[in-house]
Design a protein around this motif. Structure first.
Motif, PDB file in Angstrom:
ATOM      1  N   THR A  87      -9.155   6.418  28.776  1.00 55.89           N
ATOM      2  CA  THR A  87      -9.345   7.106  27.482  1.00 55.89           C
ATOM      3  C   THR A  87      -9.773   6.118  26.406  1.00 55.89           C
ATOM      4  OG1 THR A  87      -7.571   8.629  28.122  1.00 55.89           O
ATOM      5  CG2 THR A  87      -8.282   8.699  25.834  1.00 55.89           C
ATOM      6  N   LEU A 130     -15.150  12.266  30.195  1.00 56.66           N
ATOM      7  CA  LEU A 130     -13.985  12.783  29.475  1.00 56.66           C
ATOM      8  C   LEU A 130     -13.711  14.238  29.859  1.00 56.66           C
ATOM      9  CD1 LEU A 130     -12.177  11.359  27.331  1.00 56.66           C
ATOM     10  CD2 LEU A 130     -13.473  12.573  25.584  1.00 56.66           C
ATOM     11  N   SER A 134     -10.341  15.600  31.940  1.00 54.75           N
ATOM     12  CA  SER A 134      -9.568  16.226  30.856  1.00 54.75           C
ATOM     13  C   SER A 134      -8.170  16.719  31.255  1.00 54.75           C
ATOM     14  CB  SER A 134     -10.364  17.364  30.214  1.00 54.75           C
ATOM     15  OG  SER A 134     -10.721  18.330  31.168  1.00 54.75           O
ATOM     16  N   THR A 179     -12.948  15.127  20.536  1.00 51.49           N
ATOM     17  CA  THR A 179     -11.858  14.520  21.314  1.00 51.49           C
ATOM     18  C   THR A 179     -10.576  15.339  21.231  1.00 51.49           C
ATOM     19  OG1 THR A 179     -12.827  12.381  20.769  1.00 51.49           O
ATOM     20  CG2 THR A 179     -10.623  12.353  21.717  1.00 51.49           C
TER      21      THR A 179
END
Length: 334
Positions: A87, A130, A134, A179
């Motif tokens: 991350t 990402l 997730s 984000t």
């Protein structure tokens, strides 16, 4: 550049995804250093060092995850430490706060076309990773990165006079909005990215057409191209997230999701931070549409010269970034 992004988007193996990110980084550096001067070279070196550091951390996270779980599949990041490192490395690649310092400096030092690619296309590959990891992300880290990005992206752009730096801080703030929703609803993250790319591309194409890089130069645009002034105003209001423009849709849906999942404080902070962005967008709009640059020339209107630069993408990108709000029910159902 296209190959690197495609490789990351299509890969199912961590090493292939990492390879795509590396190709992406190396492919844009020659574009950033053309035409060759000290400013471009300095920006390219800053960009390379930051991306190389992020790639090293990603590789560390990949190997650590493989060592702990015996898995090289992209969806399988079940180790907490590996997820945290991944991350943070992706935050460095996307330019999220507190790793955002390189974004304004690099964008300011390169030509408008390279800046457009850096703030649009280069976000696709890290966002796709990402999106795929997730389910295993840590919400506390995401909220911290998102809130700090939206606040610093807003504060940083307040006293800027260079348009490329303003768009860089705008990018930091938009990455924060993306984000915060990555764990709750990753599809909204992709929707936000697509609308952001359309609006930012339209803005950069307008600036490139008129070769404008400072706010002061915009005040002279009304007598060069009045339609371009109106286009820039619409795009900036859309980036600010005002209804009835397209930019309102992702912000509205993200705030709605956050409130449903009881993240009311986060939603309130994000909504307030978007006012900071709106303030410096309004400053640009005020300069370009409501003021006249002091000039010794008594002639109000300049001689019109046809620009050799292409304008074919500007109308379509402007329509996408301004007129898609009525499609919100369709997007929610999808």
């Amino acid at each position: 550049l296209f190959l690197g992004t495609s490789l990351t988007l299509m890969s199912n193996h961590w090493l292939m995804a990492w390879m795509g990110l590396e190709i992406n980084t190396l492919a844009i550096i020659p574009m950033m250093t053309y035409p060759n001067n000290m400013r471009n070279t300095e920006s390219a070196i800053k960009y390379f060092l930051m991306q190389a550091t992020a790639s090293m951390i990603i590789m560390f996270a990949i190997i650590y995850n493989a060592w702990m779980t015996n898995q090289w599949t992209l969806f399988q990041v079940s180790n907490e430490w590996a997820t945290t490192f991944m991350t943070l490395a992706l935050a460095m690649k996307l330019g999220l706060a507190p790793f955002h310092f390189w974004v304004p400096e690099v964008t300011q030092g390169i030509p408008l076309t390279s800046g457009m690619i850096l703030l649009t296309w280069q976000k696709i590959a890290p966002t796709s990773i990402l999106y795929q990891i997730s389910p295993s992300l840590n919400m506390n880290i995401l909220v911290l990165l998102a809130v700090s990005s939206t606040l610093l992206g807003g504060w940083g752009g307040l006293n800027q006079t260079h348009l490329r730096k303003i768009l860089a801080y705008s990018s930091i703030a938009h990455m924060g909005w993306m984000t915060v929703i990555a764990l709750i609803n990753p599809s909204l993250m992709i929707l936000n990215l697509l609308i952001y790319i359309a609006a930012t591309m339209a803005m950069f194409l307008c600036l490139n057409l008129t070769s404008t890089t400072k706010i002061n130069a915009l005040s002279n645009m009304w007598n060069k191209s009045a339609p371009m002034t109106i286009t820039i105003m619409i795009i900036l209001l859309s980036l600010g997230g005002l209804p009835p423009l397209t930019g309102f849709m992702p912000k509205w849906l993200i705030l709605q999701e956050l409130i449903i999942y009881n993240n009311i404080a986060t939603a309130m902070l994000l909504a307030l931070s978007s006012l900071l962005n709106l303030f410096f967008y309004m400053r640009i709009i005020y300069t370009s549409t409501l003021t006249m640059f002091p000039s010794n020339n008594m002639s109000k209107f300049q001689w019109f010269h046809t620009s050799p630069k292409s304008t074919s993408l500007i109308p379509s990108m402007t329509i996408i970034s301004a007129m898609l709000l009525p499609l919100s029910p369709l997007v929610i159902n999808l």
